[in-house]
Scaffold this motif. Structure first.
Motif, PDB file in Angstrom:
ATOM      1  N   ALA A  25       0.832  -1.200   0.000  1.00 49.41           N
ATOM      2  CA  ALA A  25       0.000   0.000   0.000  1.00 49.41           C
ATOM      3  C   ALA A  25       0.868   1.251   0.000  1.00 49.41           C
ATOM      4  N   ALA A  26       1.960   1.205   0.762  1.00 48.57           N
ATOM      5  CA  ALA A  26       2.801   2.390   0.888  1.00 48.57           C
ATOM      6  C   ALA A  26       3.724   2.617  -0.303  1.00 48.57           C
ATOM      7  N   SER A  27       4.020   1.592  -1.077  1.00 44.99           N
ATOM      8  CA  SER A  27       4.976   1.772  -2.172  1.00 44.99           C
ATOM      9  C   SER A  27       4.457   1.221  -3.487  1.00 44.99           C
ATOM     10  N   SER A  28       3.163   1.096  -3.595  1.00 47.91           N
ATOM     11  CA  SER A  28       2.570   0.468  -4.768  1.00 47.91           C
ATOM     12  C   SER A  28       2.786   1.294  -6.023  1.00 47.91           C
ATOM     13  N   CYS A  29       3.039   0.590  -7.120  1.00 44.05           N
ATOM     14  CA  CYS A  29       3.181   1.256  -8.409  1.00 44.05           C
ATOM     15  C   CYS A  29       2.292   0.595  -9.445  1.00 44.05           C
ATOM     16  N   ALA A  30       1.409  -0.267  -9.031  1.00 45.38           N
ATOM     17  CA  ALA A  30       0.563  -0.987  -9.978  1.00 45.38           C
ATOM     18  C   ALA A  30      -0.797  -0.330 -10.092  1.00 45.38           C
ATOM     19  N   SER A  31      -1.582  -0.853 -11.012  1.00 44.72           N
ATOM     20  CA  SER A  31      -2.904  -0.295 -11.245  1.00 44.72           C
ATOM     21  C   SER A  31      -3.880  -0.790 -10.194  1.00 44.72           C
ATOM     22  N   ARG A  32      -4.917  -0.010 -10.026  1.00 43.52           N
ATOM     23  CA  ARG A  32      -6.013  -0.401  -9.167  1.00 43.52           C
ATOM     24  C   ARG A  32      -7.258  -0.366 -10.021  1.00 43.52           C
ATOM     25  N   LYS A  33      -8.161  -1.289  -9.781  1.00 37.95           N
ATOM     26  CA  LYS A  33      -9.391  -1.264 -10.554  1.00 37.95           C
ATOM     27  C   LYS A  33     -10.566  -1.497  -9.639  1.00 37.95           C
ATOM     28  N   LYS A  34     -11.691  -0.974 -10.033  1.00 39.24           N
ATOM     29  CA  LYS A  34     -12.927  -1.173  -9.300  1.00 39.24           C
ATOM     30  C   LYS A  34     -13.813  -2.079 -10.130  1.00 39.24           C
ATOM     31  N   THR A  35     -14.461  -3.011  -9.466  1.00 40.25           N
ATOM     32  CA  THR A  35     -15.299  -3.946 -10.206  1.00 40.25           C
ATOM     33  C   THR A  35     -16.703  -3.402 -10.435  1.00 40.25           C
ATOM     34  N   ILE A  36     -17.073  -2.357  -9.694  1.00 38.85           N
ATOM     35  CA  ILE A  36     -18.371  -1.736  -9.935  1.00 38.85           C
ATOM     36  C   ILE A  36     -18.185  -0.227  -9.936  1.00 38.85           C
ATOM     37  N   ALA A  37     -19.169   0.497 -10.445  1.00 32.42           N
ATOM     38  CA  ALA A  37     -19.085   1.945 -10.513  1.00 32.42           C
ATOM     39  C   ALA A  37     -19.059   2.536  -9.109  1.00 32.42           C
ATOM     40  N   PRO A  38     -18.287   3.611  -8.908  1.00 35.40           N
ATOM     41  CA  PRO A  38     -18.214   4.213  -7.581  1.00 35.40           C
ATOM     42  C   PRO A  38     -19.550   4.828  -7.155  1.00 35.40           C
ATOM     43  N   THR A  39     -19.760   4.826  -5.841  1.00 30.54           N
ATOM     44  CA  THR A  39     -20.961   5.446  -5.288  1.00 30.54           C
ATOM     45  C   THR A  39     -20.720   6.948  -5.182  1.00 30.54           C
ATOM     46  N   PRO A  40     -21.764   7.715  -4.965  1.00 33.54           N
ATOM     47  CA  PRO A  40     -21.566   9.164  -4.796  1.00 33.54           C
ATOM     48  C   PRO A  40     -20.596   9.432  -3.644  1.00 33.54           C
ATOM     49  N   PRO A  41     -19.852  10.526  -3.718  1.00 30.84           N
ATOM     50  CA  PRO A  41     -18.856  10.816  -2.676  1.00 30.84           C
ATOM     51  C   PRO A  41     -19.465  10.817  -1.280  1.00 30.84           C
ATOM     52  N   GLN A  42     -18.790  10.162  -0.369  1.00 32.98           N
ATOM     53  CA  GLN A  42     -19.234  10.084   1.016  1.00 32.98           C
ATOM     54  C   GLN A  42     -17.988  10.010   1.887  1.00 32.98           C
ATOM     55  N   THR A  43     -17.787  10.996   2.705  1.00 33.40           N
ATOM     56  CA  THR A  43     -16.639  10.949   3.593  1.00 33.40           C
ATOM     57  C   THR A  43     -17.012  10.121   4.821  1.00 33.40           C
ATOM     58  N   PHE A  44     -16.025   9.791   5.616  1.00 32.96           N
ATOM     59  CA  PHE A  44     -16.279   8.972   6.795  1.00 32.96           C
ATOM     60  C   PHE A  44     -15.264   9.310   7.869  1.00 32.96           C
ATOM     61  N   GLU A  45     -15.614   8.987   9.102  1.00 39.03           N
ATOM     62  CA  GLU A  45     -14.653   9.066  10.193  1.00 39.03           C
ATOM     63  C   GLU A  45     -14.154   7.666  10.543  1.00 39.03           C
ATOM     64  N   TRP A  46     -15.055   6.684  10.544  1.00 41.80           N
ATOM     65  CA  TRP A  46     -14.733   5.312  10.904  1.00 41.80           C
ATOM     66  C   TRP A  46     -15.030   4.403   9.719  1.00 41.80           C
ATOM     67  N   LEU A  47     -14.187   3.399   9.490  1.00 38.67           N
ATOM     68  CA  LEU A  47     -14.398   2.422   8.420  1.00 38.67           C
ATOM     69  C   LEU A  47     -14.042   1.044   8.945  1.00 38.67           C
ATOM     70  N   THR A  48     -14.902   0.080   8.670  1.00 40.45           N
ATOM     71  CA  THR A  48     -14.610  -1.322   8.959  1.00 40.45           C
ATOM     72  C   THR A  48     -14.961  -2.108   7.704  1.00 40.45           C
ATOM     73  N   SER A  49     -14.058  -3.013   7.296  1.00 41.87           N
ATOM     74  CA  SER A  49     -14.320  -3.818   6.103  1.00 41.87           C
ATOM     75  C   SER A  49     -13.651  -5.175   6.250  1.00 41.87           C
ATOM     76  N   ASN A  50     -14.337  -6.205   5.769  1.00 42.56           N
ATOM     77  CA  ASN A  50     -13.702  -7.505   5.630  1.00 42.56           C
ATOM     78  C   ASN A  50     -12.926  -7.505   4.325  1.00 42.56           C
ATOM     79  N   LEU A  51     -11.892  -8.325   4.258  1.00 40.63           N
ATOM     80  CA  LEU A  51     -11.032  -8.370   3.082  1.00 40.63           C
ATOM     81  C   LEU A  51     -10.833  -9.807   2.625  1.00 40.63           C
ATOM     82  N   ASP A  52     -10.783 -10.007   1.333  1.00 38.28           N
ATOM     83  CA  ASP A  52     -10.246 -11.232   0.744  1.00 38.28           C
ATOM     84  C   ASP A  52      -8.891 -10.838   0.189  1.00 38.28           C
ATOM     85  N   ILE A  53      -7.853 -11.579   0.547  1.00 33.68           N
ATOM     86  CA  ILE A  53      -6.496 -11.205   0.168  1.00 33.68           C
ATOM     87  C   ILE A  53      -5.832 -12.359  -0.569  1.00 33.68           C
ATOM     88  N   GLN A  54      -5.276 -12.051  -1.718  1.00 33.10           N
ATOM     89  CA  GLN A  54      -4.410 -12.981  -2.427  1.00 33.10           C
ATOM     90  C   GLN A  54      -3.063 -12.284  -2.541  1.00 33.10           C
TER      91      GLN A  54
END
Length: 193
Positions: A25-54
């Motif tokens: 994350a800190a030194s990435s130089c590769a592309s990022r892609k989204k699998t679905i269209a982004p939602t309208p902008p929404q800021t946040f203070e707290w975020l929790t998410s589950n991850l699938d990691i390969q």
């Protein structure tokens, strides 16, 4: 069971996984892609998410990792990585001034100032930078459901990871548990030559 897991996955240093995700994350130089269209902008203070990691690095592949990311915007990033059969292998926490990594498999921990880690690794790691790259934007907007971030770096070997966000929750206060026990041995970063 723990020994079977070590042999099955055939890895000696689980700290590599924490560094892989955070350093990618800190030194990435590769592309990022989204699998679905982004939602309208929404800021946040707290975020929790589950991850699938390969992840793959130095000839070792980790195809079935999962994790949980907790974040307080501009304050803290917390990551827990779990291997097969629900066994937590590591936990990492990054604040504005410190990095903690608990390596559950080797019963070791790292606790260092963030600026010291940045100097030792030779890359300008900061909390805002890590959050920007994990969120895949500069505006502090949260990821969207099923967003995939692909990261790759040649730092510390040829490392890459694909992280998929799911079950995203915003603005629900959360905790950032990090328990170091007396059964764990402290790791130190190698001194820079």
């Amino acid at each position: 069971m723990e020994q079977d897991l070590k042999e099955r996955i055939n890895v000696k240093n689980w700290s590599t996984i924490a560094f892989l995700v955070l350093l990618l994350a800190a030194s990435s130089c590769a592309s990022r892609k989204k699998t679905i269209a982004p939602t309208p902008p929404q800021t946040f203070e707290w975020l929790t998410s589950n991850l699938d990691i390969q992840a793959e690095g130095n000839g070792v592949a980790f195809d079935d990792l999962s994790g949980q990311l907790r974040m307080r915007n501009d304050s803290l990033v917390w990551l827990s990585v779990t291997a097969t059969m629900g066994v937590e292998v590591l936990r990492a926490k990054v604040s504005n001034d410190s990095v903690w990594i608990l390596n559950r498999m080797e019963k070791t921990y790292l606790a260092e100032p963030l600026d010291s880690v940045a100097v030792q690794l030779g890359i300008p790691i900061s909390l805002p930078w890590i959050q920007t790259l994990l969120l895949d934007n500069n505006e502090g907007l949260p990821p969207v459901e099923n967003q995939i971030v692909q990261l790759k770096t040649f730092f510390m070997g040829n490392l890459s990871a694909k992280v998929k966000y799911k079950n995203i929750k915003l603005d629900e206060k959360t905790s950032f548990p990090l328990k170091i026990t007396d059964k764990m041995e402290r790791m130190r970063l190698p001194k820079k030559p």
